[in-house]
Scaffold this motif. Structure first.
Motif, PDB file in Angstrom:
ATOM      1  N   THR A 294      48.721   7.183  54.385  1.00  7.13           N
ATOM      2  CA  THR A 294      49.197   6.797  53.228  1.00  7.13           C
ATOM      3  C   THR A 294      49.180   7.853  52.295  1.00  7.13           C
ATOM      4  OG1 THR A 294      48.191   4.485  53.387  1.00  7.13           O
ATOM      5  CG2 THR A 294      48.576   5.215  51.262  1.00  7.13           C
ATOM      6  N   LEU A 295      48.102   8.705  52.320  1.00 12.79           N
ATOM      7  CA  LEU A 295      48.047   9.818  51.407  1.00 12.79           C
ATOM      8  C   LEU A 295      49.156  10.825  51.692  1.00 12.79           C
ATOM      9  CD1 LEU A 295      44.431  10.738  50.337  1.00 12.79           C
ATOM     10  CD2 LEU A 295      45.913   9.033  49.295  1.00 12.79           C
ATOM     11  N   LEU A 296      49.411  11.120  52.951  1.00 11.40           N
ATOM     12  CA  LEU A 296      50.521  11.857  53.152  1.00 11.40           C
ATOM     13  C   LEU A 296      51.930  11.285  52.718  1.00 11.40           C
ATOM     14  CD1 LEU A 296      51.777  14.094  55.026  1.00 11.40           C
ATOM     15  CD2 LEU A 296      51.700  12.523  56.907  1.00 11.40           C
ATOM     16  N   MET A 297      52.138  10.039  53.047  1.00 15.50           N
ATOM     17  CA  MET A 297      53.360   9.714  52.572  1.00 15.50           C
ATOM     18  C   MET A 297      53.490   9.533  50.941  1.00 15.50           C
ATOM     19  SD  MET A 297      54.726   5.242  52.838  1.00 15.50           S
ATOM     20  CE  MET A 297      53.760   4.996  51.498  1.00 15.50           C
ATOM     21  N   LEU A 298      52.559   9.198  50.336  1.00 15.96           N
ATOM     22  CA  LEU A 298      52.536   9.253  48.880  1.00 15.96           C
ATOM     23  C   LEU A 298      52.742  10.599  48.269  1.00 15.96           C
ATOM     24  CD1 LEU A 298      49.861   6.442  48.008  1.00 15.96           C
ATOM     25  CD2 LEU A 298      52.727   6.383  47.771  1.00 15.96           C
TER      26      LEU A 298
ATOM     27  N   LEU B 107      48.431  20.844  46.764  1.00  8.05           N
ATOM     28  CA  LEU B 107      48.603  21.352  48.266  1.00  8.05           C
ATOM     29  C   LEU B 107      48.233  20.040  49.040  1.00  8.05           C
ATOM     30  CD1 LEU B 107      48.914  23.296  50.328  1.00  8.05           C
ATOM     31  CD2 LEU B 107      46.233  23.916  50.181  1.00  8.05           C
ATOM     32  N   VAL B 108      48.945  19.686  50.029  1.00 10.45           N
ATOM     33  CA  VAL B 108      48.579  18.341  50.876  1.00 10.45           C
ATOM     34  C   VAL B 108      48.277  18.977  52.197  1.00 10.45           C
ATOM     35  CG1 VAL B 108      49.612  16.196  51.508  1.00 10.45           C
ATOM     36  CG2 VAL B 108      50.041  17.111  49.395  1.00 10.45           C
ATOM     37  N   VAL B 109      47.179  18.480  52.721  1.00  9.99           N
ATOM     38  CA  VAL B 109      46.672  18.787  53.834  1.00  9.99           C
ATOM     39  C   VAL B 109      46.456  17.593  54.808  1.00  9.99           C
ATOM     40  CG1 VAL B 109      45.165  20.019  55.538  1.00  9.99           C
ATOM     41  CG2 VAL B 109      45.657  21.091  53.319  1.00  9.99           C
ATOM     42  N   ALA B 110      47.152  17.366  55.644  1.00  9.00           N
ATOM     43  CA  ALA B 110      46.860  15.987  56.502  1.00  9.00           C
ATOM     44  C   ALA B 110      46.478  16.468  58.069  1.00  9.00           C
ATOM     45  CB  ALA B 110      48.079  15.388  56.716  1.00  9.00           C
TER      46      ALA B 110
ATOM     47  N   PRO C 118      64.794  10.838  49.183  1.00 10.01           N
ATOM     48  CA  PRO C 118      64.173   9.777  50.286  1.00 10.01           C
ATOM     49  C   PRO C 118      63.483   8.782  49.847  1.00 10.01           C
ATOM     50  CG  PRO C 118      63.692  12.454  50.481  1.00 10.01           C
ATOM     51  CD  PRO C 118      64.153  12.186  48.999  1.00 10.01           C
ATOM     52  N   THR C 119      63.416   7.578  50.768  1.00  5.65           N
ATOM     53  CA  THR C 119      62.595   6.536  50.376  1.00  5.65           C
ATOM     54  C   THR C 119      61.805   6.058  51.582  1.00  5.65           C
ATOM     55  OG1 THR C 119      64.630   5.665  48.954  1.00  5.65           O
ATOM     56  CG2 THR C 119      62.742   4.017  49.739  1.00  5.65           C
ATOM     57  N   TRP C 120      60.201   6.413  51.244  1.00  3.27           N
ATOM     58  CA  TRP C 120      59.274   6.247  52.406  1.00  3.27           C
ATOM     59  C   TRP C 120      58.649   5.005  52.414  1.00  3.27           C
ATOM     60  CZ3 TRP C 120      60.228  10.638  54.864  1.00  3.27           C
ATOM     61  CH2 TRP C 120      60.847  11.639  54.127  1.00  3.27           C
ATOM     62  N   VAL C 121      58.279   4.370  53.550  1.00 10.19           N
ATOM     63  CA  VAL C 121      57.655   3.212  53.639  1.00 10.19           C
ATOM     64  C   VAL C 121      56.965   3.030  55.082  1.00 10.19           C
ATOM     65  CG1 VAL C 121      59.596   2.184  54.828  1.00 10.19           C
ATOM     66  CG2 VAL C 121      57.997   0.724  53.518  1.00 10.19           C
ATOM     67  N   LEU C 122      55.808   2.605  55.131  1.00 16.68           N
ATOM     68  CA  LEU C 122      54.900   2.436  56.002  1.00 16.68           C
ATOM     69  C   LEU C 122      54.627   0.755  56.430  1.00 16.68           C
ATOM     70  CD1 LEU C 122      51.984   5.041  55.491  1.00 16.68           C
ATOM     71  CD2 LEU C 122      53.691   5.198  57.218  1.00 16.68           C
ATOM     72  N   SER C 123      54.599  -0.033  55.522  1.00 11.90           N
ATOM     73  CA  SER C 123      54.531  -1.538  56.050  1.00 11.90           C
ATOM     74  C   SER C 123      55.553  -2.180  55.134  1.00 11.90           C
ATOM     75  CB  SER C 123      53.230  -1.739  55.763  1.00 11.90           C
ATOM     76  OG  SER C 123      52.110  -1.271  56.617  1.00 11.90           O
ATOM     77  N   ASN C 124      55.841  -3.285  55.895  1.00 12.83           N
ATOM     78  CA  ASN C 124      56.690  -4.245  54.915  1.00 12.83           C
ATOM     79  C   ASN C 124      56.266  -5.796  55.751  1.00 12.83           C
ATOM     80  OD1 ASN C 124      58.439  -4.687  57.035  1.00 12.83           O
ATOM     81  ND2 ASN C 124      60.032  -3.240  56.143  1.00 12.83           N
ATOM     82  N   HIS C 125      57.272  -6.977  55.136  1.00 13.53           N
ATOM     83  CA  HIS C 125      57.284  -8.035  55.701  1.00 13.53           C
ATOM     84  C   HIS C 125      57.647  -8.414  56.964  1.00 13.53           C
ATOM     85  CE1 HIS C 125      61.139  -7.764  54.154  1.00 13.53           C
ATOM     86  NE2 HIS C 125      61.502  -9.099  54.518  1.00 13.53           N
ATOM     87  N   ASP C 126      58.185  -7.434  57.523  1.00 14.72           N
ATOM     88  CA  ASP C 126      58.837  -7.591  58.820  1.00 14.72           C
ATOM     89  C   ASP C 126      57.986  -6.747  59.972  1.00 14.72           C
ATOM     90  OD1 ASP C 126      61.013  -9.078  58.327  1.00 14.72           O
ATOM     91  OD2 ASP C 126      62.169  -7.568  57.745  1.00 14.72           O
ATOM     92  N   VAL C 127      57.191  -5.892  59.776  1.00  9.52           N
ATOM     93  CA  VAL C 127      56.661  -5.118  60.508  1.00  9.52           C
ATOM     94  C   VAL C 127      54.952  -5.351  60.619  1.00  9.52           C
ATOM     95  CG1 VAL C 127      58.341  -3.517  60.516  1.00  9.52           C
ATOM     96  CG2 VAL C 127      56.045  -3.073  59.100  1.00  9.52           C
ATOM     97  N   VAL C 128      54.350  -5.176  61.875  1.00  9.94           N
ATOM     98  CA  VAL C 128      52.702  -5.033  61.793  1.00  9.94           C
ATOM     99  C   VAL C 128      52.341  -4.056  60.757  1.00  9.94           C
ATOM    100  CG1 VAL C 128      50.837  -4.420  63.329  1.00  9.94           C
ATOM    101  CG2 VAL C 128      52.799  -5.832  64.256  1.00  9.94           C
TER     102      VAL C 128
ATOM    103  N   ALA D 139      45.368   7.668  43.855  1.00 19.72           N
ATOM    104  CA  ALA D 139      46.857   8.253  44.551  1.00 19.72           C
ATOM    105  C   ALA D 139      48.031   8.221  43.628  1.00 19.72           C
ATOM    106  CB  ALA D 139      47.103   7.765  46.204  1.00 19.72           C
ATOM    107  N   LEU D 140      48.299   6.937  43.172  1.00 20.47           N
ATOM    108  CA  LEU D 140      49.371   6.565  42.541  1.00 20.47           C
ATOM    109  C   LEU D 140      49.258   7.143  40.941  1.00 20.47           C
ATOM    110  CD1 LEU D 140      49.831   2.827  43.415  1.00 20.47           C
ATOM    111  CD2 LEU D 140      51.080   4.801  44.106  1.00 20.47           C
ATOM    112  N   ARG D 141      47.988   7.328  40.655  1.00 16.01           N
ATOM    113  CA  ARG D 141      47.849   7.973  39.186  1.00 16.01           C
ATOM    114  C   ARG D 141      48.137   9.425  39.289  1.00 16.01           C
ATOM    115  NH1 ARG D 141      43.886  10.877  37.784  1.00 16.01           N
ATOM    116  NH2 ARG D 141      42.439  10.146  39.059  1.00 16.01           N
ATOM    117  N   LEU D 142      47.669  10.084  40.483  1.00 19.88           N
ATOM    118  CA  LEU D 142      47.921  11.677  40.550  1.00 19.88           C
ATOM    119  C   LEU D 142      49.381  11.812  41.140  1.00 19.88           C
ATOM    120  CD1 LEU D 142      44.447  12.505  42.644  1.00 19.88           C
ATOM    121  CD2 LEU D 142      45.304  13.397  40.403  1.00 19.88           C
ATOM    122  N   ARG D 143      49.911  10.835  41.834  1.00 22.21           N
ATOM    123  CA  ARG D 143      51.234  11.087  42.125  1.00 22.21           C
ATOM    124  C   ARG D 143      52.146  11.212  40.894  1.00 22.21           C
ATOM    125  NH1 ARG D 143      55.272   9.737  46.054  1.00 22.21           N
ATOM    126  NH2 ARG D 143      57.116   8.873  45.145  1.00 22.21           N
ATOM    127  N   ARG D 144      51.998  10.389  40.058  1.00 25.19           N
ATOM    128  CA  ARG D 144      52.794  10.490  38.591  1.00 25.19           C
ATOM    129  C   ARG D 144      52.282  11.775  37.861  1.00 25.19           C
ATOM    130  NH1 ARG D 144      51.634   5.810  37.280  1.00 25.19           N
ATOM    131  NH2 ARG D 144      53.704   4.920  37.482  1.00 25.19           N
TER     132      ARG D 144
END
Length: 542
Positions: free
Chosen positions: A350-354, A492-495, A302-312, A449-454
């Protein structure tokens, strides 16, 4: 405007942030009627951004820093300034030059009516009539976007060969992959059948939906696009190393999106259904499960995204009272978001997505918690602003240059206070130098988050194990209570997307949290709209 040497100078920021790759929006020669997505020359750099040597230097420096470089490819249409289109206008009806594009005779006694009722994504009709060399009104050409962006005819072998050559041109220069613009739009249905519905792409209505039947409209998600990408995949495999294609394909349902990432086509496809989903535990779990099942069926991540140059930007979206989707860019007279609520929700999302298995994309500035900017009407540049008669605010608000230094001119973007879109004052408070090394800042949360994700291998996890937790009353809490809890790889991820606090498991180590925890006499409580990453003492027993 910024330029390629400027990006090269900022590459250490990306290495420090902890991302793996950089995706650049178009920097090719262009009249800039649509932020570079109107390409006049696919094999050169626009002089306002630099030179081919500057592009080579950027790629080389990125590789030195351990970063991959993905460039934007725009194959659905060219600029009306492209040499091919100028030649098509000069050559006239029936010529090989016009056969590269979708020219058609008009309807009506004198061809005065457009060939079909197709509409432009940017508003208004999708056809424009040309004036022939003898001065008479002539044929019409298709432009699914701006009038300055004529659509190519992908049944023409010249078009097919041209873009395979463009791929090789940039692969030879060392780029690692391509983000393919409007990947679902290249091929149109035979005969260009009539279609008079709107062609939404950047709202909650996905372009491939086609109503209740979910039949793709004749301009989107046609079967022939897959042959294009099978050929492109073969081109990439001619090169050593790990090269990638990622699809911008606004299609629905996710099973159709998965067809773009079969093992002989692309490697990734943006999951826009997740982006436009409401910040609701049940809806998000359903989207995650549907995506995982569809992608697993074709052996793709899967490929996840929350923002980009086309959306608010999602910090702003989540500060509005919305049930998902993507609102039009904000104007000064529109209802404005609650910035504190938006940032809290955005950090939790963001933490949920990552934490989800697969690839994740971070849009420039979201690591600073930037909101969408309210761009003054007189400064708007998105072509949809003019094409809709100023009814659509457009996408300028998410494209405003990001702030580097709170006290510098244009917040460090350039040597003067001028920037190609005006920056709001609040960007100074959110500048990188105001957040770096500040505990709890959004920037430091992203870095952690990016460090822990790795370290925890969250992105390469093979799946999720869903959990329930206890509320303060000792009763189980799941998605029906706004709680998403799952084990992914080493965490363990809790949102908590609900309205009441939830107790975290006793003895679990808190690795990262998007906000502040609460405590009572017996437990640590995760407040509403907050996400935590935990390490349990005995994962084997979970």
């Amino acid at each position: 405007m910024g330029d390629l040497p400027g990006i090269t100078a900022r590459l250490p920021h990306l290495a420090e942030l902890g991302v793996d790759a950089l995706w650049l929006s178009p920097f090719y020669t262009s009249p800039q009627h649509d932020a570079g997505y109107d390409v006049a020359d696919y094999r050169d750099v626009d002089p306002r951004f630099g030179t081919l040597a500057d592009a080579d230097a950027l790629v080389a420096r990125a590789h030195e820093l351990g970063l991959r470089v993905v460039v934007d490819l725009v194959p659905n249409h060219t600029s009306s300034d492209h040499a091919w289109f100028r030649a098509a206008l000069a050559a006239g009806p029936g010529s090989p030059e016009r056969a590269r594009y979708l020219f058609r005779d008009g309807r009506g006694a004198d061809g005065e009516l457009a060939p079909t009722s197709w509409r432009s994504v940017f508003g208004g009709p999708a056809w424009e009539r040309v004036t022939e060399a003898d001065g008479r009104p002539g044929q019409w050409y298709l432009h699914l976007f701006d009038v300055s962006q004529p659509d190519l005819d992908w049944t023409n072998p010249e078009v097919v060969e041209e873009f395979q050559d463009v791929l090789r041109f940039w692969l030879d220069r060392g780029v690692d992959g391509f983000r393919v613009d409007v990947a679902h739009g290249l091929v149109k249905a035979d005969g260009l059948p009539e279609w008079d519905a709107a062609t939404e792409m950047i709202t909650g209505t996905l372009a491939g939906q086609g109503g209740e039947s979910r039949t793709p409209p004749p301009m989107w998600d046609q079967e022939g696009v897959h042959e294009v990408y099978r050929r492109w995949r073969a081109v990439l495999e001619e090169y050593d190393g790990d090269r990638m294609l990622v699809a911008e394909a606004w299609v629905d349902p996710v099973e159709r999106l998965a067809r773009y990432v079969r093992d002989d086509e692309m490697q990734q496809a943006f999951n826009f259904a997740y982006l436009v989903a409401p910040l609701d535990a049940a809806a998000l779990r359903a989207q995650v499960e549907e995506t995982a099942a569809a992608m697993s069926a074709v052996g793709a991540p899967p490929t996840w995204v929350l923002s980009n140059h086309d959306v608010v930007r999602h910090t702003t979206r989540f500060g509005l009272d919305l049930a998902g989707g993507n609102p039009d860019g904000l104007g000064a007279d529109d209802v404005q978001p609650d910035p504190a609520v938006g940032l809290q929700r955005a950090r939790a999302a963001t933490l949920l997505m990552l934490a989800l298995p697969g690839s994740a994309y971070v849009y420039q500035g979201e690591e600073l918690g930037l909101p969408d900017a309210v761009v003054p009407d007189e400064a708007r540049q998105d072509p949809s602003w003019e094409r809709t008669g100023h009814e659509t605010n457009g996408r300028d608000g998410c494209r405003v240059p990001i702030p580097w230094e709170g006290d510098a001119p244009s917040f460090g973007f350039g040597p003067t206070a001028a920037s190609w879109l005006p920056q709001p004052a609040v960007y100074g408070e959110l500048a990188l130098d105001r957040q770096r090394d500040v505990p709890g800042s959004t920037y430091e949360m992203y870095r952690a988050a990016l460090r822990l994700r790795r370290e925890l291998a969250l992105g390469s996890s093979t799946g999720l194990s869903w959990r329930t937790l206890e509320g303060p009353d000792g009763r189980a809490r799941g998605e029906e209570h706004g709680i998403l809890a799952f084990r992914s790889a080493g965490a363990l991820v809790v949102a908590n997307l609900g309205e009441q606090p939830v107790a975290l498991p006793a003895g679990a180590e808190v690795l990262l949290v998007s906000g502040d925890l609460q405590r009572d006499a017996e437990a640590r409580l995760l407040p509403p709209m907050t996400t935590a990453w935990l390490r349990e003492e005995s994962p084997a027993s979970a």
